[in-house]
Design a protein around this motif. Structure first.
Motif, short mmCIF file in Angstrom:
data_model
loop_
_atom_site.label_atom_id
_atom_site.label_comp_id
_atom_site.label_asym_id
_atom_site.label_seq_id
_atom_site.Cartn_x
_atom_site.Cartn_y
_atom_site.Cartn_z
N LEU A 110 52.75 53.76 45.58
CA LEU A 110 51.36 54.13 45.29
C LEU A 110 50.57 54.24 46.60
CD1 LEU A 110 50.35 52.08 42.10
CD2 LEU A 110 51.27 54.39 42.27
N GLU A 111 50.85 53.33 47.53
CA GLU A 111 50.13 53.36 48.83
C GLU A 111 50.64 54.50 49.70
OE1 GLU A 111 50.83 49.05 49.81
OE2 GLU A 111 48.75 49.20 50.47
N GLY A 112 51.98 54.55 49.87
CA GLY A 112 52.56 55.48 50.85
C GLY A 112 52.53 56.92 50.40
N THR A 113 52.89 57.18 49.15
CA THR A 113 53.02 58.56 48.69
C THR A 113 51.72 59.09 48.09
OG1 THR A 113 55.32 58.10 48.19
CG2 THR A 113 54.41 60.09 47.20
N PHE A 114 50.96 58.22 47.44
CA PHE A 114 49.79 58.72 46.72
C PHE A 114 48.46 58.38 47.42
CE2 PHE A 114 53.23 58.43 43.68
CZ PHE A 114 53.21 59.70 43.14
N GLY A 115 48.54 57.67 48.53
CA GLY A 115 47.34 57.42 49.33
C GLY A 115 46.33 56.49 48.67
N ILE A 116 46.82 55.65 47.75
CA ILE A 116 45.93 54.69 47.09
C ILE A 116 45.76 53.47 47.99
CG2 ILE A 116 45.72 53.15 45.08
CD1 ILE A 116 47.49 55.32 43.60
N LYS A 117 44.53 53.03 48.16
CA LYS A 117 44.32 51.80 48.93
C LYS A 117 44.55 50.62 47.97
CE LYS A 117 41.04 49.49 51.86
NZ LYS A 117 39.66 49.04 51.89
N VAL A 118 45.55 49.80 48.26
CA VAL A 118 45.84 48.67 47.37
C VAL A 118 45.34 47.40 48.04
CG1 VAL A 118 47.62 47.40 46.10
CG2 VAL A 118 47.86 49.88 46.44
N VAL A 119 44.45 46.70 47.36
CA VAL A 119 43.87 45.46 47.89
C VAL A 119 44.39 44.30 47.05
CG1 VAL A 119 41.73 44.20 48.32
CG2 VAL A 119 41.78 46.68 48.58
N HIS A 120 45.08 43.36 47.70
CA HIS A 120 45.61 42.22 46.94
C HIS A 120 44.59 41.09 46.93
CE1 HIS A 120 49.30 44.18 46.15
NE2 HIS A 120 49.49 44.44 47.43
N ALA A 121 43.79 41.09 45.88
CA ALA A 121 42.73 40.08 45.70
C ALA A 121 42.38 40.09 44.22
CB ALA A 121 41.51 40.46 46.53
N MET A 122 41.63 39.07 43.81
CA MET A 122 41.07 39.07 42.45
C MET A 122 39.67 39.67 42.53
SD MET A 122 43.04 37.88 40.06
CE MET A 122 42.26 37.04 38.69
N ALA A 123 39.30 40.47 41.56
CA ALA A 123 37.90 40.89 41.42
C ALA A 123 37.18 39.69 40.82
CB ALA A 123 37.81 42.10 40.51
N SER A 124 36.17 39.16 41.53
CA SER A 124 35.52 37.95 41.03
C SER A 124 34.22 38.25 40.29
CB SER A 124 35.27 36.96 42.17
OG SER A 124 34.71 37.62 43.26
N ALA A 125 33.61 39.40 40.54
CA ALA A 125 32.38 39.75 39.82
C ALA A 125 32.14 41.26 39.92
CB ALA A 125 31.18 39.00 40.39
N ILE A 126 31.51 41.80 38.89
CA ILE A 126 31.11 43.22 38.91
C ILE A 126 29.59 43.25 38.83
CG2 ILE A 126 31.22 45.43 37.68
CD1 ILE A 126 33.92 44.43 36.46
N ASP A 127 28.95 43.89 39.82
CA ASP A 127 27.50 44.11 39.76
C ASP A 127 27.30 45.52 39.24
OD1 ASP A 127 24.84 44.76 40.24
OD2 ASP A 127 24.71 43.43 41.98
N ARG A 128 26.97 45.63 37.95
CA ARG A 128 26.92 46.95 37.33
C ARG A 128 25.73 47.77 37.80
NH1 ARG A 128 27.56 45.18 31.25
NH2 ARG A 128 26.26 47.02 31.03
N ASP A 129 24.64 47.12 38.22
CA ASP A 129 23.48 47.88 38.72
C ASP A 129 23.76 48.42 40.12
OD1 ASP A 129 22.04 47.42 36.43
OD2 ASP A 129 21.34 45.46 37.15
N ALA A 130 24.30 47.56 40.97
CA ALA A 130 24.58 48.01 42.35
C ALA A 130 25.87 48.81 42.43
CB ALA A 130 24.66 46.79 43.27
N ARG A 131 26.66 48.79 41.38
CA ARG A 131 27.99 49.42 41.33
C ARG A 131 28.88 48.90 42.46
NH1 ARG A 131 27.46 55.73 40.43
NH2 ARG A 131 25.41 55.74 39.49
N THR A 132 29.04 47.59 42.46
CA THR A 132 29.94 46.95 43.43
C THR A 132 30.84 45.94 42.71
OG1 THR A 132 28.28 45.27 43.94
CG2 THR A 132 28.38 47.18 45.42
N VAL A 133 32.00 45.73 43.32
CA VAL A 133 32.93 44.72 42.82
C VAL A 133 33.12 43.69 43.94
CG1 VAL A 133 35.28 44.27 42.00
CG2 VAL A 133 34.17 46.44 41.44
N ALA A 134 32.81 42.43 43.64
CA ALA A 134 33.03 41.35 44.62
C ALA A 134 34.48 40.88 44.49
CB ALA A 134 32.06 40.20 44.35
#
Ligand SMILES: Cc1cc2nc3c(=O)[nH]c(=O)nc-3n(C[C@H](O)[C@H](O)[C@H](O)COP(=O)(O)OP(=O)(O)OC[C@H]3O[C@@H](n4cnc5c(N)ncnc54)[C@H](O)[C@@H]3O)c2cc1C
Length: 423
Positions: free
Chosen positions: A93-117
């Motif tokens: 997925l990273e090498g062939t498809f150019g997806i940035k894979v981040v190994h972490a847990m998403a701890s919160a979603i700020d739906r107004d700011a459109r950010t994922v902590a």
């Protein structure tokens, strides 16, 4: 410029397009973040990246560098697959498809700011977010059970170390000791999963000559998926070795005691040489804390697109969503991911969006080469994803057909894992 009705209409539609394509007008690619690298999330990330051909920045957030599929974990328990063969990484997925894979847990979603902590302290902005965190276990649904207790009486309902622990305990069980499974209430991940697991555990006991042992299933339900087929198979292959007890007979699970190795119901206390406790389930906690679920603990979606009913910038797929007639399965999650990816590409790049179609098949192995299946096609209505046609194996099928059904499942596993992680 002279203002005419036509130029006014043109500028109005350009303004609408600007609203729909926020990152494009800022000169950057639109950003899609996907939470969860399992059946739904990995497929969604791959299709978003593959089909947009570089027009989207796709980031996949998932905790582990490798993912062990729950599908075929029962075959690992049965000794038909190695653990390695059901474990996959994200390198393609990273090498062939150019997806940035981040190994972490998403701890919160700020739906107004459109950010994922993220658990590593960083955060990611998004134009669209795909949420596919799978399930969380409701420990409190079985009094006495807890995350700590699952180290003694494993659930193995999330594949990985729990699955290996269950297999080690199964392999170590003494002849004459019983396995006691507490099955989950509806709705839960993989409707036939507990009963395929019963078959695989009985297979291991029988194959190793431990036929004085039994698998006792204490079910909070009165009926279950493919019941006639499993009951027939257990009678044929494992006579006297499987005892399925519905709530109307045992009267309800009162508690488990991991130290004593017992499960107590209103009817009796059952001694377990091996306890396999599968509690009630909800959507993964990130979906709950972001306010994407309703009172059921799962997330309502728009059936035609998998868009969250709570937030138009978010798509919830897989076990976490309420998918109408579709079961919570890897096949369903993979099918829903493709619909969500197409809808997101349409919204962010203007690509064509075709009407949603969904499908699912769940294969189960009862004994060597004795495979059965159930499946359906689905279409969206305004209210739900509705079944449009279905099929199921029949009791009394001959061995050649059952073998062909099992072989079909091998092809499906190879196909879906290539579809998720890239071949
Ligand atoms: C024993 C068993 C047998 C099964 N057999 C079959 C079968 O034969 N066929 C079939 O189709 N299905 C089967 N299933 C069901 C199938 O495994 C699930 O339905 C499917 O995996 C659901 O996909 P998902 O994307 O919703 O969740 P998952 O595949 O579980 O993926 C969720 C991912 O999200 C990650 N995650 C969770 N929270 C966060 C967060 N906050 N931040 C980042 N990442 C997060 C998790 O770590 C995980 O990697 C089986 C299940 C079980 C338990």
């Amino acid at each position: 410029m002279r203002l005419t009705r036509r130029s006014l209409l043109a500028s109005a539609s350009a303004a609408a397009a600007t609203l729909a394509l926020p990152s494009i007008v800022r000169g950057a690619n639109p950003r899609v973040v996907v939470i969860g690298g399992g059946a739904g999330g990995a497929t969604a990330a791959r299709y978003l990246a593959k089909d947009s051909k570089g027009a989207l920045d796709v980031t996949l957030v998932t905790p582990e560098p490798q993912f062990t599929t729950c599908f075929f974990s029962n075959l690992y328990l049965g000794g038909y697959r190695t653990f390695e063969s059901i474990t996959h990484d994200y390198k393609t997925l990273e090498g062939t498809f150019g997806i940035k894979v981040v190994h972490a847990m998403a701890s919160a979603i700020d739906r107004d700011a459109r950010t994922v902590a993220l658990s590593d302290g960083s955060s990611l902005g998004y134009d669209r977010l795909v949420v596919s965190p799978g399930i969380d276990l409701k420990w409190e649904s079985v009094p006495g059970y807890s995350e700590a207790a699952s180290e003694i009486m494993p659930h193995a309902w999330k594949a990985g170390p729990q699955t290996q622990l269950l297999k080690a305990k199964l392999d170590a069980l003494a002849d004459g000791e019983n396995i006691v499974m507490v099955a989950p209430p509806n709705p839960y991940r993989c409707p036939p999963g507990p009963y395929e697991r019963v078959s695989m555990m009985a297979h291991v006991l029988k194959a190793s000559g431990r036929t004085r042992s039994k698998v006792i299933v204490l079910d909070p339900k009165e009926k279950y998926s493919k019941q006639g087929l499993f009951a027939e198979g257990w009678e044929k292959h494992y006579p006297g070795m499987v005892e399925w007890i519905p709530a109307s007979i045992h009267g309800g699970i009162e508690s488990v005691d991991p130290a004593a190795g017992t499960v107590t119901t209103s009817l009796d206390t059952f001694k377990a040489g091996l306890g396999n406790i599968i509690p009630a389930q909800s959507a993964g906690s990130i979906a709950l804390s972001a306010g994407l679920a309703d009172d059921s603990g799962f997330c309502p979606i728009v059936p035609a697109s998998m868009q969250s009913r709570m937030d138009e910038n978010i798509y919830v797929i897989g076990d976490a969503c309420i998918a109408g007639d579709m079961p919570k399965s890897g096949y369903s999650a993979n099918s829903q991911a493709k619909v969500a990816a197409m809808a997101i590409r349409g919204a962010l790049t203007g690509s064509r969006v075709f009407p949603a179609k969904y499908s699912n098949t769940c294969w189960s192995l009862i004994e060597t080469e004795d495979g059965i299946k159930v499946g359906a096609s689905y279409e969206p209505t305004d209210e739900k994803i509705a079944s449009s046609s279905s099929f199921i194996s029949k009791t009394g099928e001959d061995a050649a057909l059952r073998k062909a059904t099992f072989e079909e499942s091998l092809g499906w596993y190879a196909g879906i894992t290539a579809d998720m992680f890239g071949a």
